[in-house]
Design a protein around this motif. Structure first.
Motif, PDB file in Angstrom:
ATOM      1  N   LEU A 109      11.515 -44.743  15.023  1.00 42.49           N
ATOM      2  CA  LEU A 109      12.080 -45.705  14.070  1.00 42.49           C
ATOM      3  C   LEU A 109      11.240 -45.808  12.807  1.00 42.49           C
ATOM      4  CD1 LEU A 109      13.263 -48.543  16.483  1.00 42.49           C
ATOM      5  CD2 LEU A 109      14.702 -47.014  15.127  1.00 42.49           C
ATOM      6  N   LEU A 110       9.918 -45.724  12.949  1.00 42.29           N
ATOM      7  CA  LEU A 110       9.053 -45.730  11.768  1.00 42.29           C
ATOM      8  C   LEU A 110       9.312 -44.502  10.903  1.00 42.29           C
ATOM      9  CD1 LEU A 110       5.645 -46.964  13.254  1.00 42.29           C
ATOM     10  CD2 LEU A 110       7.076 -48.160  11.576  1.00 42.29           C
ATOM     11  N   GLY A 111       9.459 -43.347  11.564  1.00 41.21           N
ATOM     12  CA  GLY A 111       9.783 -42.134  10.820  1.00 41.21           C
ATOM     13  C   GLY A 111      11.136 -42.235  10.137  1.00 41.21           C
ATOM     14  N   ALA A 112      12.115 -42.829  10.844  1.00 40.29           N
ATOM     15  CA  ALA A 112      13.441 -43.009  10.261  1.00 40.29           C
ATOM     16  C   ALA A 112      13.383 -43.949   9.061  1.00 40.29           C
ATOM     17  CB  ALA A 112      14.406 -43.551  11.315  1.00 40.29           C
ATOM     18  N   CYS A 113      12.588 -44.993   9.180  1.00 44.45           N
ATOM     19  CA  CYS A 113      12.443 -45.959   8.085  1.00 44.45           C
ATOM     20  C   CYS A 113      11.837 -45.286   6.851  1.00 44.45           C
ATOM     21  CB  CYS A 113      11.571 -47.123   8.535  1.00 44.45           C
ATOM     22  SG  CYS A 113      11.506 -48.489   7.360  1.00 44.45           S
ATOM     23  N   ASP A 114      10.834 -44.446   7.062  1.00 42.32           N
ATOM     24  CA  ASP A 114      10.233 -43.701   5.947  1.00 42.32           C
ATOM     25  C   ASP A 114      11.251 -42.770   5.299  1.00 42.32           C
ATOM     26  OD1 ASP A 114       7.797 -44.913   6.335  1.00 42.32           O
ATOM     27  OD2 ASP A 114       6.954 -43.274   7.526  1.00 42.32           O
ATOM     28  N   ASN A 115      12.079 -42.135   6.128  1.00 46.15           N
ATOM     29  CA  ASN A 115      13.113 -41.248   5.591  1.00 46.15           C
ATOM     30  C   ASN A 115      14.129 -42.016   4.755  1.00 46.15           C
ATOM     31  OD1 ASN A 115      12.236 -38.736   6.483  1.00 46.15           O
ATOM     32  ND2 ASN A 115      13.345 -38.846   8.407  1.00 46.15           N
ATOM     33  N   LEU A 116      14.510 -43.195   5.224  1.00 44.38           N
ATOM     34  CA  LEU A 116      15.479 -44.006   4.481  1.00 44.38           C
ATOM     35  C   LEU A 116      14.912 -44.424   3.126  1.00 44.38           C
ATOM     36  CD1 LEU A 116      17.073 -46.372   7.156  1.00 44.38           C
ATOM     37  CD2 LEU A 116      17.678 -44.047   6.540  1.00 44.38           C
ATOM     38  N   LYS A 117      13.641 -44.813   3.119  1.00 47.67           N
ATOM     39  CA  LYS A 117      13.010 -45.212   1.858  1.00 47.67           C
ATOM     40  C   LYS A 117      12.927 -44.039   0.901  1.00 47.67           C
ATOM     41  CE  LYS A 117      10.203 -48.938   3.834  1.00 47.67           C
ATOM     42  NZ  LYS A 117       8.816 -49.385   4.163  1.00 47.67           N
ATOM     43  N   ALA A 118      12.531 -42.882   1.414  1.00 49.54           N
ATOM     44  CA  ALA A 118      12.406 -41.695   0.559  1.00 49.54           C
ATOM     45  C   ALA A 118      13.747 -41.298  -0.034  1.00 49.54           C
ATOM     46  CB  ALA A 118      11.815 -40.527   1.363  1.00 49.54           C
ATOM     47  N   ALA A 119      14.821 -41.513   0.724  1.00 47.63           N
ATOM     48  CA  ALA A 119      16.162 -41.145   0.258  1.00 47.63           C
ATOM     49  C   ALA A 119      16.830 -42.262  -0.523  1.00 47.63           C
ATOM     50  CB  ALA A 119      17.031 -40.754   1.452  1.00 47.63           C
ATOM     51  N   GLY A 120      16.208 -43.442  -0.577  1.00 46.54           N
ATOM     52  CA  GLY A 120      16.805 -44.571  -1.277  1.00 46.54           C
ATOM     53  C   GLY A 120      18.026 -45.128  -0.571  1.00 46.54           C
ATOM     54  N   LEU A 121      18.001 -45.112   0.767  1.00 47.87           N
ATOM     55  CA  LEU A 121      19.182 -45.521   1.536  1.00 47.87           C
ATOM     56  C   LEU A 121      18.907 -46.714   2.452  1.00 47.87           C
ATOM     57  CD1 LEU A 121      20.562 -41.996   2.546  1.00 47.87           C
ATOM     58  CD2 LEU A 121      21.537 -43.567   0.862  1.00 47.87           C
ATOM     59  N   GLN A 122      17.869 -47.520   2.117  1.00 45.73           N
ATOM     60  CA  GLN A 122      17.555 -48.652   2.985  1.00 45.73           C
ATOM     61  C   GLN A 122      18.717 -49.624   3.117  1.00 45.73           C
ATOM     62  OE1 GLN A 122      15.849 -47.648   0.170  1.00 45.73           O
ATOM     63  NE2 GLN A 122      13.791 -48.510   0.201  1.00 45.73           N
ATOM     64  N   ASP A 123      19.478 -49.810   2.036  1.00 43.73           N
ATOM     65  CA  ASP A 123      20.570 -50.777   2.059  1.00 43.73           C
ATOM     66  C   ASP A 123      21.850 -50.203   2.650  1.00 43.73           C
ATOM     67  OD1 ASP A 123      20.901 -49.025  -0.039  1.00 43.73           O
ATOM     68  OD2 ASP A 123      21.951 -50.497  -1.296  1.00 43.73           O
ATOM     69  N   LYS A 124      21.852 -48.911   2.982  1.00 36.54           N
ATOM     70  CA  LYS A 124      23.040 -48.267   3.533  1.00 36.54           C
ATOM     71  C   LYS A 124      22.991 -48.130   5.055  1.00 36.54           C
ATOM     72  CE  LYS A 124      25.274 -47.086  -0.294  1.00 36.54           C
ATOM     73  NZ  LYS A 124      26.668 -47.503  -0.580  1.00 36.54           N
ATOM     74  N   ILE A 125      21.778 -48.124   5.603  1.00 38.75           N
ATOM     75  CA  ILE A 125      21.609 -47.850   7.033  1.00 38.75           C
ATOM     76  C   ILE A 125      20.738 -48.933   7.660  1.00 38.75           C
ATOM     77  CG2 ILE A 125      20.790 -46.187   8.748  1.00 38.75           C
ATOM     78  CD1 ILE A 125      21.137 -43.997   6.591  1.00 38.75           C
ATOM     79  N   GLU A 126      21.219 -49.531   8.723  1.00 37.46           N
ATOM     80  CA  GLU A 126      20.450 -50.542   9.449  1.00 37.46           C
ATOM     81  C   GLU A 126      19.890 -49.926  10.726  1.00 37.46           C
ATOM     82  OE1 GLU A 126      20.943 -54.993  11.468  1.00 37.46           O
ATOM     83  OE2 GLU A 126      22.535 -54.151  10.212  1.00 37.46           O
ATOM     84  N   LEU A 127      18.603 -50.173  10.979  1.00 31.18           N
ATOM     85  CA  LEU A 127      17.944 -49.629  12.165  1.00 31.18           C
ATOM     86  C   LEU A 127      17.680 -50.733  13.183  1.00 31.18           C
ATOM     87  CD1 LEU A 127      15.336 -47.248  10.470  1.00 31.18           C
ATOM     88  CD2 LEU A 127      17.557 -46.638  11.444  1.00 31.18           C
ATOM     89  N   LEU A 128      17.934 -50.435  14.446  1.00 32.00           N
ATOM     90  CA  LEU A 128      17.725 -51.399  15.519  1.00 32.00           C
ATOM     91  C   LEU A 128      16.864 -50.771  16.609  1.00 32.00           C
ATOM     92  CD1 LEU A 128      21.432 -52.588  15.994  1.00 32.00           C
ATOM     93  CD2 LEU A 128      19.693 -53.684  14.578  1.00 32.00           C
TER      94      LEU A 128
END
Length: 460
Positions: free
Chosen positions: A293-312
């Motif tokens: 999940l930490l790796g996924a969160c870093d990927n979302l930030k790098a891609a600028g998609l934090q507001d598009k994808i919710e992680l649980l």
């Protein structure tokens, strides 16, 4: 469009920005030659070497024409990159001499401007259709840009003999049993030097020549980009191969406004590929691993998609979602020694079926072993839709074969399998999930299947 095992050949008037959007392709080549395979049976090596050199000597005009087209493509792309970079640079505010400057206010103002600038750049990055423009150039992209500039200078020079090259060769089938890639590369390299006067440079050439010889065809081409298309600029840490993730998302037939779930998202590659291509959708990723999940969160930030994808952080068998609340499920269930078919997979599929609404779609990646066992299992045995994840092997190219047909990406995976609807019908029903189709994919040394299912109104 023509497709054969491992390759798709097509003609287009598109520029490089459009060609960069080929998400299912591993690499993109400008085709120089495509012809029948060389005959290696009962022929001496010397004669076959002569046949290889004829790939260059028989039609030098086709080589020069391809080089010219390639040069023009890179020149246009370099100009567009410069324009986009110039437009992306924020205007600097000037402080007039008669302005009263308060150091604290100035610092606050500068911080606000910096934040606004970052937000503007982030918005622009999310809106851009291509991945190699803007201020956020990665080292990989800078390398590509420098490569293009060097090539344009070399090819545009009055003396084209200044062009440097390298030959990359791949042999398979009977060719691989007779010749090594190094032997073929040496023969072609000598022919190019004699015909055009180019200089060999194995480390940093202007031009790379790609040759693939097998029992089906002989293909010669030029890689349009130094970096493979499959290496996404917006993915910081690679998980599942991006081409496979994109193919899975495309098969899900995602529509605007849908709720898409990956209940075992790992580093989030599937969701990233889907969100880049289909942005007007609500995406949810779940996993039990903190590190993933930490790796996924870093990927979302790098891609600028934090507001598009919710992680649980939840278990795939205990999803905190109402029944029939999800439109689409796309997932990569791990396989191998740590993951055995049995009760676990049954619980996983039951939970997926529970949260998926009637008419919804599930797209899963199955290992060959899982796929075979699920097809062959008898009623009362293991449920039908297991799925296999793949341990990503960087640099290994893959193919997409619809039911044993040809593929979408640049790889060789000749399969005699004809996994059509007849095979799917053999699979015992599992709840209300009905098989739709499946596609064979190559993961390098192993194979797998992308399988699609739809939830029917009634079970059985």
């Amino acid at each position: 469009v023509e497709y054969i095992s491992g390759k798709v050949f097509f003609t287009t008037c598109s520029d490089l920005n459009m060609l960069k959007k080929l998400k299912s392709a591993e690499r993109l080549f400008l085709l120089i030659k495509k012809q029948f395979p060389l005959n290696v049976s009962s022929v001496s090596k010397g004669k076959i070497f002569n046949e290889m050199q004829r790939l260059v000597n028989d039609d030098p005009e086709s080589w020069l024409s391809a080089i010219s087209i390639w040069k023009n493509l890179l020149e246009l792309d370099a100009k567009e990159d410069k324009l986009s970079q110039r437009d992306a640079n924020p205007l600097k505010r000037k402080v007039e001499e008669n302005d009263i400057i308060n150091p604290k206010k100035l610092k606050t103002k500068q911080m606000q401007e910096l934040q606004e600038s970052r937000e503007c750049q982030l918005e622009k990055q999310m809106e851009e259709a291509t991945v190699e423009q803007g201020d956020f150039l990665t080292n990989r992209e800078k390398s590509q840009e420098a490569f293009q500039n060097d090539v344009v200078k070399a090819v545009a020079a009055p003396n084209q003999k200044d062009l440097t090259f390298r030959v990359s060769c791949r042999c398979s089938g009977s060719m691989a049993k007779t010749f090594t890639a190094q032997e073929v590369g040496r023969v072609i390299g000598i022919a190019l030097k004699k015909q055009f006067g180019w200089k060999a440079d194995l480390r940093n050439p202007n031009l790379e020549i790609f040759i693939h010889l097998n029992d089906i065809y002989s293909v010669v081409g030029i890689p349009v980009f130094r970096v493979p298309l499959a290496s996404r600029a917006y993915i910081k840490t690679a998980g599942l191969r991006s081409t496979i993730a994109w193919a899975m998302a495309s098969l899900a037939e995602i529509k605007a406004g849908a709720l898409v779930l990956d209940p075992m998202c790992g580093l989030g590659t599937i969701l990233l590929e889907a969100a880049k291509e289909w942005p007007d959708v609500y995406y949810v990723g779940a996993d039990v691993s903190d590190s993933q999940l930490l790796g996924a969160c870093d990927n979302l930030k790098a891609a600028g998609l934090q507001d598009k994808i919710e992680l649980l952080k939840v278990s795939v068998i205990e999803l905190p979602l109402p029944s029939e609340s999800v439109d689409i499920i796309i997932s990569d269930i791990p396989f191998g020694k740590k993951f055995k078919l049995g009760k676990d997979i049954k619980n996983i599929l039951q939970e997926m079926e529970r949260v998926l609404h009637v008419g919804g779609t599930i797209v899963l990646l199955l290992s060959e072993d899982h796929h075979r066992r699920l097809q062959d299992c008898e009623p009362g045995g293991i449920p039908r839709n297991s799925k296999g994840s793949h341990t990503d092997e960087p640099g290994i190219e893959k193919c997409l074969n619809p039911g044993g047909k040809t593929d979408l990406s640049d790889t060789v995976s000749s399969s005699a399998e004809t996994g059509g609807q007849g095979d799917l019908d053999k699979m015992p029903p599992f709840g209300s999930l009905v098989p739709v189709d499946h596609y064979r994919v190559s993961l390098g040394r192993t194979g797998a299947f992308i399988c699609r299912y739809r939830k029917s109104p009634s079970s059985g």
